[in-house]
Write a protein that holds these residues in place. Structure first.
Motif, PDB file in Angstrom:
ATOM      1  N   ILE A   1       0.891  -1.175   0.000  1.00  0.00           N
ATOM      2  CA  ILE A   1       0.000   0.000   0.000  1.00  0.00           C
ATOM      3  C   ILE A   1       0.918   1.211   0.000  1.00  0.00           C
ATOM      4  O   ILE A   1       1.651   1.442   0.962  1.00  0.00           O
ATOM      5  CB  ILE A   1      -0.910  -0.001   1.245  1.00  0.00           C
ATOM      6  CG1 ILE A   1      -1.691  -1.321   1.326  1.00  0.00           C
ATOM      7  CG2 ILE A   1      -1.856   1.192   1.232  1.00  0.00           C
ATOM      8  CD1 ILE A   1      -2.413  -1.504   2.656  1.00  0.00           C
ATOM      9  N   PHE A   2       0.886   1.952  -1.086  1.00  0.00           N
ATOM     10  CA  PHE A   2       1.920   2.960  -1.337  1.00  0.00           C
ATOM     11  C   PHE A   2       1.247   4.272  -1.739  1.00  0.00           C
ATOM     12  O   PHE A   2       1.155   4.592  -2.922  1.00  0.00           O
ATOM     13  CB  PHE A   2       2.818   2.408  -2.450  1.00  0.00           C
ATOM     14  CG  PHE A   2       4.125   3.130  -2.688  1.00  0.00           C
ATOM     15  CD1 PHE A   2       4.455   4.313  -2.064  1.00  0.00           C
ATOM     16  CD2 PHE A   2       5.057   2.582  -3.579  1.00  0.00           C
ATOM     17  CE1 PHE A   2       5.655   4.947  -2.308  1.00  0.00           C
ATOM     18  CE2 PHE A   2       6.269   3.197  -3.838  1.00  0.00           C
ATOM     19  CZ  PHE A   2       6.566   4.390  -3.206  1.00  0.00           C
ATOM     20  N   PHE A   3       0.725   4.988  -0.728  1.00  0.00           N
ATOM     21  CA  PHE A   3       0.076   6.285  -0.955  1.00  0.00           C
ATOM     22  C   PHE A   3       0.731   7.349  -0.060  1.00  0.00           C
ATOM     23  O   PHE A   3       1.514   7.030   0.821  1.00  0.00           O
ATOM     24  CB  PHE A   3      -1.419   6.203  -0.614  1.00  0.00           C
ATOM     25  CG  PHE A   3      -2.250   5.462  -1.627  1.00  0.00           C
ATOM     26  CD1 PHE A   3      -2.668   6.078  -2.794  1.00  0.00           C
ATOM     27  CD2 PHE A   3      -2.618   4.131  -1.408  1.00  0.00           C
ATOM     28  CE1 PHE A   3      -3.433   5.391  -3.732  1.00  0.00           C
ATOM     29  CE2 PHE A   3      -3.388   3.433  -2.338  1.00  0.00           C
ATOM     30  CZ  PHE A   3      -3.791   4.072  -3.500  1.00  0.00           C
ATOM     31  N   GLY A   4       0.364   8.587  -0.311  1.00  0.00           N
ATOM     32  CA  GLY A   4       0.840   9.661   0.557  1.00  0.00           C
ATOM     33  C   GLY A   4       1.466  10.812  -0.219  1.00  0.00           C
ATOM     34  O   GLY A   4       1.395  11.958   0.209  1.00  0.00           O
ATOM     35  N   ALA A   5       2.055  10.503  -1.374  1.00  0.00           N
ATOM     36  CA  ALA A   5       2.702  11.560  -2.166  1.00  0.00           C
ATOM     37  C   ALA A   5       1.683  12.626  -2.583  1.00  0.00           C
ATOM     38  O   ALA A   5       2.011  13.817  -2.642  1.00  0.00           O
ATOM     39  CB  ALA A   5       3.372  10.962  -3.396  1.00  0.00           C
ATOM     40  N   ASN A   6       0.443  12.212  -2.853  1.00  0.00           N
ATOM     41  CA  ASN A   6      -0.586  13.183  -3.234  1.00  0.00           C
ATOM     42  C   ASN A   6      -1.333  13.738  -2.017  1.00  0.00           C
ATOM     43  O   ASN A   6      -1.669  14.928  -1.990  1.00  0.00           O
ATOM     44  CB  ASN A   6      -1.567  12.546  -4.220  1.00  0.00           C
ATOM     45  CG  ASN A   6      -0.861  12.147  -5.506  1.00  0.00           C
ATOM     46  OD1 ASN A   6      -0.083  12.918  -6.067  1.00  0.00           O
ATOM     47  ND2 ASN A   6      -1.097  10.926  -5.962  1.00  0.00           N
ATOM     48  N   ASP A   7      -1.571  12.901  -1.036  1.00  0.00           N
ATOM     49  CA  ASP A   7      -2.192  13.375   0.210  1.00  0.00           C
ATOM     50  C   ASP A   7      -1.393  14.553   0.768  1.00  0.00           C
ATOM     51  O   ASP A   7      -1.952  15.514   1.296  1.00  0.00           O
ATOM     52  CB  ASP A   7      -2.226  12.249   1.254  1.00  0.00           C
ATOM     53  CG  ASP A   7      -3.026  11.023   0.805  1.00  0.00           C
ATOM     54  OD1 ASP A   7      -2.619  10.389  -0.191  1.00  0.00           O
ATOM     55  OD2 ASP A   7      -4.058  10.714   1.438  1.00  0.00           O
ATOM     56  N   ALA A   8      -0.052  14.468   0.642  1.00  0.00           N
ATOM     57  CA  ALA A   8       0.838  15.471   1.238  1.00  0.00           C
ATOM     58  C   ALA A   8       0.974  16.741   0.396  1.00  0.00           C
ATOM     59  O   ALA A   8       1.736  17.638   0.761  1.00  0.00           O
ATOM     60  CB  ALA A   8       2.209  14.848   1.487  1.00  0.00           C
ATOM     61  N   ALA A   9       0.256  16.823  -0.734  1.00  0.00           N
ATOM     62  CA  ALA A   9       0.242  18.091  -1.490  1.00  0.00           C
ATOM     63  C   ALA A   9      -0.293  19.169  -0.552  1.00  0.00           C
ATOM     64  O   ALA A   9      -1.219  18.925   0.232  1.00  0.00           O
ATOM     65  CB  ALA A   9      -0.633  17.954  -2.733  1.00  0.00           C
ATOM     66  N   LEU A  10       0.303  20.366  -0.597  1.00  0.00           N
ATOM     67  CA  LEU A  10      -0.050  21.403   0.377  1.00  0.00           C
ATOM     68  C   LEU A  10      -1.446  21.971   0.160  1.00  0.00           C
ATOM     69  O   LEU A  10      -1.836  22.239  -0.983  1.00  0.00           O
ATOM     70  CB  LEU A  10       0.960  22.544   0.314  1.00  0.00           C
ATOM     71  CG  LEU A  10       2.420  22.181   0.610  1.00  0.00           C
ATOM     72  CD1 LEU A  10       3.292  23.439   0.512  1.00  0.00           C
ATOM     73  CD2 LEU A  10       2.568  21.537   1.982  1.00  0.00           C
ATOM     74  N   ALA A  11      -2.184  22.148   1.260  1.00  0.00           N
ATOM     75  CA  ALA A  11      -3.436  22.896   1.195  1.00  0.00           C
ATOM     76  C   ALA A  11      -3.052  24.323   0.817  1.00  0.00           C
ATOM     77  O   ALA A  11      -2.120  24.882   1.375  1.00  0.00           O
ATOM     78  CB  ALA A  11      -4.127  22.862   2.547  1.00  0.00           C
ATOM     79  N   GLY A  12      -3.717  24.877  -0.171  1.00  0.00           N
ATOM     80  CA  GLY A  12      -3.374  26.231  -0.599  1.00  0.00           C
ATOM     81  C   GLY A  12      -2.370  26.240  -1.748  1.00  0.00           C
ATOM     82  O   GLY A  12      -2.132  27.280  -2.350  1.00  0.00           O
ATOM     83  N   GLY A  13      -1.792  25.076  -2.070  1.00  0.00           N
ATOM     84  CA  GLY A  13      -0.848  24.998  -3.188  1.00  0.00           C
ATOM     85  C   GLY A  13      -1.566  24.670  -4.487  1.00  0.00           C
ATOM     86  O   GLY A  13      -2.786  24.484  -4.508  1.00  0.00           O
ATOM     87  N   THR A  14      -0.788  24.544  -5.574  1.00  0.00           N
ATOM     88  CA  THR A  14      -1.412  24.298  -6.881  1.00  0.00           C
ATOM     89  C   THR A  14      -2.010  22.894  -6.987  1.00  0.00           C
ATOM     90  O   THR A  14      -2.818  22.629  -7.859  1.00  0.00           O
ATOM     91  CB  THR A  14      -0.384  24.475  -8.027  1.00  0.00           C
ATOM     92  OG1 THR A  14       0.791  23.733  -7.689  1.00  0.00           O
ATOM     93  CG2 THR A  14      -0.031  25.933  -8.238  1.00  0.00           C
ATOM     94  N   SER A  15      -1.582  21.978  -6.109  1.00  0.00           N
ATOM     95  CA  SER A  15      -2.154  20.629  -6.137  1.00  0.00           C
ATOM     96  C   SER A  15      -3.103  20.403  -4.959  1.00  0.00           C
ATOM     97  O   SER A  15      -3.321  19.274  -4.524  1.00  0.00           O
ATOM     98  CB  SER A  15      -1.032  19.587  -6.130  1.00  0.00           C
ATOM     99  OG  SER A  15      -0.227  19.724  -7.279  1.00  0.00           O
TER     100      SER A  15
END
Lengths: 262, 262
Positions: free
Chosen positions: A90-104
């Protein structure tokens, strides 16, 4: 100890049954999993390492975070499956960790929810198969400068002035992932820490500050194989599904196939 | 025309049903198939090209000829399978074509029997699934000098004084394979001819006079994709199993999953 026995029995069952001769190893994750069958990719290397012994099933969904992954859970792992995977990464987190307020921002999931979502995924997999070998993998580190360069090259000068991911924030998710694995008694790989042990990890392991180079893929492959071996899923100890060609007598081939195929 | 319709219906069924959301593409062959998930391998490239659309299942058996492959047939393709592969590549002949009287004589199968064995495999697959896309692949050409060099390097000067395979003999098997495909109305790839169209094919495509380099793997990948497309199995026309992340509304993710997952 009791758990070890049941795991080992489980894999034996997989080798004995005809339908289940080859166990499945499932890779569930985001783009870093989806891309893992490109040249030098960790998923393809795994399929090669377990060739003739286990099937590697690719379930990578580029851009997905754990919140969206939950929608797929019952479809990818229906309860009552006659042959659930013997192991799942199970390999997630790279997208969850996109900054709130950032472009992602669209992909951002707060760290507490990320942990809660991972907990739901692990619980569901255990319900699918109490003996499944579950390995949580943290997101890799972020090379913020590399990420910025990539954005400039791809979208031009105005593309990204503020980072959409930082290494520090991704580290918080990695820590949360490892803590959760410990709490749930499943194995984990702290890729975020592991990669940063090597000088020049930024360019050596990451091709755009986030996704993996061939060398970065090799690190994931080695770590996954190590954890699989430490558990019980060691390719070198697993039998071939059918005889090695050197065991086949050219004049009397039936003999080699007698046990398994006649 | 009738056959086209039924093939197209078949793949539609695969996309609609939940159990069968992702069709399987099975690669059946010898070492050139077994090795196809190494870095740059044609099997891994195929898995990447059909990522999120179809699963590529590796059934490569190093050293096997068609005579030995027959022992596996009913195990790999049991009749009455609820989800037979939508496509199968059959890639044997490199070992069948080992010379009688040579050092690899044990693997030799006369060309008439090779054709007969291939016929049995194709017939069985059609019985498994009348709509299965079946692609016969001929053995690649042999670089006799490269094969000799490899033997000397590996086993020393005395290793191999006479060739164990010749390009001419392998060509006879390739011709037989293509003829049979035409006779049975299945598709084929004449890799033996195709590779020899390129100057320097001996070192460019073959790493030991027999097995493929990364560039050789790329040729197989391109040819297989071309034949799949010409039939009906075109990745670019196949839907994703689940929504692309760009279709997911961050504030209302349920919506994107409604059709397939709720």
């Amino acid at each position: 100890m009791e758990r070890m026995v049941s795991e080992s029995e489980s894999i034996q069952n997989h080798f004995n049954g005809e339908e289940t001769m080859r166990p499945n190893i499932l890779l569930f994750g985001d783009s870093i999993t989806q891309e893992s069958f490109r040249s030098g990719g960790w998923g393809a290397s795994l399929a090669d390492a377990y060739s003739r012994k286990a099937d590697v099933v690719l379930r990578g969904y580029g851009g997905y975070n754990t919140r969206w992954a939950l929608f797929l859970l019952h479809h990818l792992f229906p309860l009552g499956l006659t042959k659930p995977p013997v192991a799942t990464t199970i390999f997630f987190g790279a997208n969850d960790a996109a900054l709130a307020g950032g472009t992602s921002e669209r992909q951002h999931v707060p760290v507490e929810e990320y942990k809660e979502n991972l907990r739901k995924i692990v619980r569901h997999l255990k319900e699918c198969s109490p003996t499944m070998l579950i390995v949580l993998i943290t997101p890799p580190p972020i090379d913020e400068e590399g990420r910025m360069e990539y954005a400039r090259e791809t979208y031009g000068e105005k593309a990204m002035t503020l980072p959409e991911r930082t290494n520090e924030t991704t580290g918080v998710y990695a820590k949360g992932c490892v803590e959760l694995a410990r709490e749930l008694g499943v194995r984990s790989i702290n890729l975020w820490s592991k990669m940063q042990e090597t000088d020049g990890w930024q360019k050596k392991y990451l091709r755009d500050g986030l996704h993996l180079t061939a060398e970065g893929n090799a690190v994931v492959f080695e770590e996954v194989v190590k954890v699989f071996k430490e558990a019980w899923l060691d390719a070198s100890e697993m039998p071939y599904d059918f005889p090695h060609h050197s065991e086949i007598d050219g004049k009397n081939p039936e003999k080699a196939f007698q046990q398994k195929c006649l």
